[in-house]
Design a protein around this motif. Structure first.
Motif, PDB file in Angstrom:
ATOM      1  N   ALA A  35      79.048  -9.906  27.400  1.00 22.48           N
ATOM      2  CA  ALA A  35      78.936  -8.542  26.922  1.00 22.48           C
ATOM      3  C   ALA A  35      77.632  -7.883  27.029  1.00 22.48           C
ATOM      4  O   ALA A  35      76.792  -8.639  26.412  1.00 22.48           O
ATOM      5  N   LYS A  36      77.174  -6.823  27.731  1.00 23.56           N
ATOM      6  CA  LYS A  36      75.851  -6.180  27.592  1.00 23.56           C
ATOM      7  C   LYS A  36      75.811  -5.114  26.951  1.00 23.56           C
ATOM      8  O   LYS A  36      76.642  -4.087  27.034  1.00 23.56           O
ATOM      9  N   LEU A  37      74.690  -4.968  25.801  1.00 23.61           N
ATOM     10  CA  LEU A  37      74.942  -3.913  25.098  1.00 23.61           C
ATOM     11  C   LEU A  37      74.096  -2.622  25.847  1.00 23.61           C
ATOM     12  O   LEU A  37      72.941  -2.984  26.250  1.00 23.61           O
ATOM     13  N   VAL A  38      74.691  -1.716  25.803  1.00 23.73           N
ATOM     14  CA  VAL A  38      74.210  -0.307  26.091  1.00 23.73           C
ATOM     15  C   VAL A  38      74.114   0.798  24.863  1.00 23.73           C
ATOM     16  O   VAL A  38      75.271   0.999  24.588  1.00 23.73           O
ATOM     17  N   THR A  39      73.165   1.333  24.726  1.00 21.03           N
ATOM     18  CA  THR A  39      73.122   2.184  23.578  1.00 21.03           C
ATOM     19  C   THR A  39      72.881   3.740  24.182  1.00 21.03           C
ATOM     20  O   THR A  39      71.713   4.062  24.756  1.00 21.03           O
ATOM     21  N   TRP A  40      73.814   4.503  23.802  1.00 19.85           N
ATOM     22  CA  TRP A  40      73.649   6.108  24.222  1.00 19.85           C
ATOM     23  C   TRP A  40      72.805   6.624  22.989  1.00 19.85           C
ATOM     24  O   TRP A  40      73.167   6.366  21.755  1.00 19.85           O
ATOM     25  N   VAL A  41      71.920   7.447  23.297  1.00 23.14           N
ATOM     26  CA  VAL A  41      71.251   8.270  21.992  1.00 23.14           C
ATOM     27  C   VAL A  41      71.210   9.795  22.310  1.00 23.14           C
ATOM     28  O   VAL A  41      71.180  10.190  23.432  1.00 23.14           O
ATOM     29  N   ARG A  42      71.152  10.627  21.304  1.00 24.86           N
ATOM     30  CA  ARG A  42      71.119  12.011  21.451  1.00 24.86           C
ATOM     31  C   ARG A  42      69.675  11.984  20.751  1.00 24.86           C
ATOM     32  O   ARG A  42      69.317  11.902  19.740  1.00 24.86           O
ATOM     33  N   LEU A  43      68.799  12.934  21.276  1.00 26.81           N
ATOM     34  CA  LEU A  43      67.495  12.974  20.941  1.00 26.81           C
ATOM     35  C   LEU A  43      67.284  14.277  20.067  1.00 26.81           C
ATOM     36  O   LEU A  43      67.773  15.269  20.169  1.00 26.81           O
ATOM     37  N   LYS A  44      66.195  14.143  19.339  1.00 29.33           N
ATOM     38  CA  LYS A  44      65.813  15.243  18.430  1.00 29.33           C
ATOM     39  C   LYS A  44      65.030  16.379  19.091  1.00 29.33           C
ATOM     40  O   LYS A  44      64.525  15.952  20.250  1.00 29.33           O
ATOM     41  N   GLU A  45      65.254  17.586  18.787  1.00 26.71           N
ATOM     42  CA  GLU A  45      64.548  18.599  19.568  1.00 26.71           C
ATOM     43  C   GLU A  45      63.011  18.211  19.555  1.00 26.71           C
ATOM     44  O   GLU A  45      62.284  18.142  18.638  1.00 26.71           O
ATOM     45  N   GLY A  46      62.782  18.524  21.107  1.00 22.42           N
ATOM     46  CA  GLY A  46      61.372  18.458  21.364  1.00 22.42           C
ATOM     47  C   GLY A  46      60.874  16.857  21.680  1.00 22.42           C
ATOM     48  O   GLY A  46      59.595  16.502  21.889  1.00 22.42           O
ATOM     49  N   ARG A  47      61.771  15.816  21.321  1.00 20.57           N
ATOM     50  CA  ARG A  47      61.692  14.357  21.618  1.00 20.57           C
ATOM     51  C   ARG A  47      62.104  14.032  23.266  1.00 20.57           C
ATOM     52  O   ARG A  47      63.038  14.632  23.655  1.00 20.57           O
ATOM     53  N   SER A  48      61.359  13.195  23.596  1.00 22.78           N
ATOM     54  CA  SER A  48      61.837  12.327  24.864  1.00 22.78           C
ATOM     55  C   SER A  48      62.166  11.110  24.950  1.00 22.78           C
ATOM     56  O   SER A  48      61.724  10.361  23.916  1.00 22.78           O
ATOM     57  N   LEU A  49      62.946  10.571  25.802  1.00 25.97           N
ATOM     58  CA  LEU A  49      63.359   8.840  25.827  1.00 25.97           C
ATOM     59  C   LEU A  49      62.190   8.168  26.456  1.00 25.97           C
ATOM     60  O   LEU A  49      61.748   8.472  27.322  1.00 25.97           O
ATOM     61  N   CYS A  50      61.776   7.086  25.661  1.00 28.24           N
ATOM     62  CA  CYS A  50      60.584   6.243  25.864  1.00 28.24           C
ATOM     63  C   CYS A  50      61.224   5.295  27.174  1.00 28.24           C
ATOM     64  O   CYS A  50      62.475   5.218  27.502  1.00 28.24           O
ATOM     65  N   ALA A  51      60.056   4.829  27.819  1.00 27.86           N
ATOM     66  CA  ALA A  51      60.615   3.774  28.781  1.00 27.86           C
ATOM     67  C   ALA A  51      61.238   2.589  28.139  1.00 27.86           C
ATOM     68  O   ALA A  51      60.843   2.360  26.992  1.00 27.86           O
ATOM     69  N   MET A  52      62.180   1.871  28.852  1.00 31.47           N
ATOM     70  CA  MET A  52      62.735   0.893  28.319  1.00 31.47           C
ATOM     71  C   MET A  52      61.839  -0.304  27.798  1.00 31.47           C
ATOM     72  O   MET A  52      61.970  -0.913  26.898  1.00 31.47           O
ATOM     73  N   ALA A  53      60.739  -0.428  28.353  1.00 34.01           N
ATOM     74  CA  ALA A  53      59.842  -1.612  28.186  1.00 34.01           C
ATOM     75  C   ALA A  53      59.186  -1.433  26.748  1.00 34.01           C
ATOM     76  O   ALA A  53      58.885  -2.165  25.788  1.00 34.01           O
ATOM     77  N   ASP A  54      58.929  -0.055  26.751  1.00 35.02           N
ATOM     78  CA  ASP A  54      58.233   0.469  25.249  1.00 35.02           C
ATOM     79  C   ASP A  54      59.167   0.461  24.158  1.00 35.02           C
ATOM     80  O   ASP A  54      59.029   0.026  22.971  1.00 35.02           O
ATOM     81  N   PHE A  55      60.451   0.708  24.508  1.00 34.06           N
ATOM     82  CA  PHE A  55      61.605   0.402  23.347  1.00 34.06           C
ATOM     83  C   PHE A  55      61.713  -0.910  23.027  1.00 34.06           C
ATOM     84  O   PHE A  55      61.732  -1.316  21.667  1.00 34.06           O
TER      85      PHE A  55
END
Length: 556
Positions: A487-507
Motif C-alpha cells: 500500500a502506497k500512502l498519498v496525502t491530499w492537502v487543502r492549503l491555507k490562503e496565500g500558501r503553496s504546495l512545496c516540492a516533494m523533496a522539501d516535504f
C-alpha cells in the motif's frame, strides 16, 4: 537431533531464557549466528549473553525493570535480548524509523531504566534524536536522568562513532563490566523465572494515535515459534536468513526466539535488509528458512532478475498477497518449497493462524491465512452490531486465546475497550472465517500495511498537520495498491490562503526525523475546495483514491 519440546507441552511451561540455555548447552559447537562471514557458536553466544547479563545485574537491572532498545540486527543486540530476559527484566524494542514525536510519547509511558541504542544508522544520529525527544535529559558521571522518564538511569550506545560522552556507556565497556560473571547466580535467576512472567513490551499500531505498548508473558512468543517450527517442518539441516528488523515481531520472535531458543538452527544476520546481500548469503551458506512481507519478495525477485542470484530458501513464513504468493512459489521457488501463510497480531504474541504443511488445496494455501493455532478460538462479528456473522461473511476478526497479551501497559481503558462481554478480543481487522480458515482483507479504522509496517492514515494526517500546520488547512491520507509496498500512502492537502504546495523533496526533508520513514507519504497532492462527502457527511474515500490514481498516472 532437535530438542524435543513437544512432549508434555514442555514449551508452554518454560521461559524463553530457560529454553535458550537448554539449546546452547545442547548445541555447543554448532554455529548459532553468522554475521559478516563471522560464525558465533551456541557456546560462545551463551558466554557473551552471560557476560552482558552480569553487567546488567551490576547496573541493578532486575525483575520488573524495562530495558528499551533501538536495535539493528547484529550479534550485540541479539545478546542484549537474551541478557535482559536472563536478568529477569522486560525488553522493549523501539522502531528505528520512529520520529522524535513517537519517542517523546512512548518513552515516558514505558519508563525504561536503561536505553540501549545504535549510535548512528542510515545517516541518523540516535543520541541527538533522544536528546530532542527528551529535552530534560541530563548527563552526569553516574549516568543519565530525566524527569519525564523517572526510572531512566543509563544510556548505552552500540557502534557509536562520535566518541565518548559523559553519562553515555559504550557497549564494549558494558560488556567489560560483566567479565568474571557468576554462572551459578545467573542460572539461579533464570531458573526462578516463570512462564507467566511479563518479559516483553511489544509496540503495536494504534488506529488514531501513538503506538500502544502490549505486555507479553513467555507463552506469547513461544506459542508462535512452536507452531511455526511444525508448520515449516524445521529440522537440523535448516538455517534461517533474517530479513526483518530487530524492532519488529518477525525479527525478535521469528528470528531470534525461533532459532536460538527453540529449534537450535543457525541464524544468518543482515544489519538491514539488502536483496543483493541476501543473495550473497544464499550463495555461500544456502539458508533454507525465512520470513518476509510482499516488499521483501518483490525486491528479491527484481534483484534476481538483474543478477541471476541463486534462491535457496525452501521454507518461508509469509504475510503476503495472493499475487506475491504466485511470484514467490513460481519465479523464486521454482514451484517447489513450503509457504506457510499466516495471520498475526501483536496482541496474540503474535501468531493467530497459520497454514498447516499438509494442506493439499492450493487455493487455500494461496488465498487464506491458514487455521487458528492450537487453543485459539476465532469468530467473525458484524462491525456495527458486534453479533456473530454467518460462516464466510465479512466482518471483524475476533478471537480468544491462551496466548493473549496481558494488556496495554498503563493503558487500562484502551485494553478494556478491545474486549467484548463474551471475552473475545476485537482485532480491528476485516476478514472472513469459513471451514476453519481465516481470510484477512485489511485493517479497520484506516490502518494499512505498507512495506510490512502497520500505518494509520488518520495518524499520518495528524502528523502532517502538526508539522505543516502553517501551510495546510486540512489533510486526508489514502492508501493506493502498490506491487512493491503493498500500500502506497498519498496525502491530499487543502492549503491555507496565500500558501503553496512545496516540492516533494522539501516535504520529505522537513518530515524526516519527525515522522517515521514509513509514515511519510510517497506523494502529496493539492485538493481545492471542500472534501467530497455524502449526504450524512461521510468522506468519500473512493473519489479521493480515483482522482489520486488519475493524477499520479498522468504525471508518470
Amino acid at each position: 537431533m532437535m530438542i524435543d519440546r513437544v512432549e508434555g507441552n514442555h514449551w508452554y511451561h518454560r521461559t524463553v531464557q530457560q529454553l535458550f540455555r537448554e539449546t546452547c548447552a545442547h548445541r555447543g559447537d554448532k554455529a548459532a549466528l553468522v554475521y559478516r562471514d563471522r560464525e558465533i557458536s551456541f557456546a560462545e553466544l551463551q558466554d557473551r549473553v552471560d557476560t552482558l547479563t552480569w553487567a546488567l545485574m551490576k547496573l541493578e537491572v532486575g525483575p520488573g525493570d524495562v530495558v528499551a532498545m533501538l536495535p539493528t540486527a547484529t550479534p550485540d543486540f541479539t545478546c542484549l535480548y537474551f541478557a535482559v530476559l536472563q536478568a529477569g527484566a522486560w525488553i522493549n524494542p523501539l522502531n528505528l524509523l520512529w520520529g522524535e514525536i513517537e519517542l517523546a510519547g512512548i518513552l515516558p509511558r514505558n519508563d525504561p531504566k536503561v536505553i540501549v541504542t545504535v549510535g548512528e544508522n542510515q545517516g541518523r544520529d540516535y543520541i541527538d534524536s533522544l536528546k530532542n525527544a527528551l529535552p530534560d535529559l541530563a548527563f552526569g558521571a553516574d549516568g543519565v536522568r530525566s524527569a519525564t522518564v523517572p526510572a531512566l538511569r543509563h544510556l548505552v550506545t552500540v557502534g557509536a562513532t562520535r566518541g565518548s560522552e559523559e553519562g553515555i556507556l559504550d557497549f564494549a565497556a558494558l560488556m567489560a563490566m560483566g567479565e568474571g560473571y557468576d554462572r551459578a547466580e545467573i542460572a539461579a535467576r533464570v531458573a526462578a523465572s516463570r512462564c507467566t512472567d511479563i518479559q516483553f513490551i511489544c509496540q503495536t499500531s494504534g488506529s488514531t494515535g501513538l503506538s500502544k505498548s502490549a505486555l507479553w508473558n513467555h507463552r506469547a512468543p513461544l506459542s508462535t515459534v512452536h507452531f511455526v517450527s511444525h508448520a515449516l517442518l524445521v529440522n537440523d539441516g535448516d538455517s534461517f536468513l533474517n530479513m526483518a528488523p530487530y524492532y519488529h515481531n518477525s525479527g525478535v520472535v521469528g528470528a531470534m526466539t525461533l532459532n536460538l531458543a527453540y529449534t537450535g538452527t543457525t541464524l544468518h544476520l543482515m544489519e538491514t535488509f539488502n536483496p543483493q546481500a541476501a543473495f550473497e548469503i544464499m550463495e555461500r551458506y544456502r539458508p533454507t528458512l525465512s520470513f518476509g512481507f510482499d516488499a521483501h519478495w518483490q525486491a528479491l525477485r527484481m534483484a534476481q532478475a538483474k543478477t541471476g542470484g541463486r534462491f535457496t530458501l525452501r521454507k518461508v513464513m509469509a504475510a503476503i498477497a495472493p499475487n506475491t504468493y504466485d511470484m514467490l512459489k513460481g519465479e523464486l521457488m521454482g514451484g517447489e518449497g513450503l509457504i506457510a501463510s499466516l495471520y498475526a497480531q501483536t496482541e496474540n504474541g503474535p501468531m493467530v493462524s497459520l497454514m498447516e504443511p499438509d494442506c493439499v488445496d492450493e487455493s487455500l494455501r494461496r488465498d487464506t491465512q491458514g487455521r487458528p493455532i492450537g487453543g485459539v478460538q476465532v469468530m467473525v462479528k458484524d462491525i456495527e452490531t458486534g453479533d456473530p456473522v454467518r460462516p464466510g461473511a465479512q466482518g471483524e476478526i475476533c478471537y480468544k486465546s491462551p496466548f493473549l497479551f496481558q494488556g496495554y501497559y498503563k493503558q487500562e481503558e484502551a485494553t478494556r475497550k478491545n474486549f467484548d462481554t463474551d471475552g473475545y478480543f476485537h482485532s480491528g481487522d476485516f476478514g472472513t472465517f469459513e471451514d476453519g480458515y481465516i481470510r484477512f482483507y485489511g485493517r479497520l479504522g484506516g490502518v494499512v500495511k505498507s512495506g510490512g509496517e502497520n500505518v494509520s492514515t488518520t495518524y499520518v494526517n495528524s502528523l502532517v498537520l502538526q508539522i505543516f500546520g502553517a501551510d495546510f488547512e486540512d489533510a486526508q491520507t489514502i492508501a493506493l495498491p502498490d506491487p512493491y509496498w503493498g500500500a502506497k500512502l498519498v496525502t491530499w492537502v487543502r492549503l491555507k490562503e496565500g500558501r503553496s504546495l512545496c516540492a516533494m523533496a522539501d516535504f520529505k526533508a522537513a518530515a524526516k526525523g519527525r515522522m517515521a520513514n514509513y509514515e511519510i507519504p510517497k506523494a502529496v497532492l493539492h485538493w481545492e475546495g471542500p472534501w467530497p462527502v455524502n449526504q450524512i457527511g461521510k468522506l468519500q474515500m473512493a473519489e479521493l483514491e480515483a482522482k489520486a490514481k488519475a493524477l499520479l498516472a498522468a504525471a508518470d
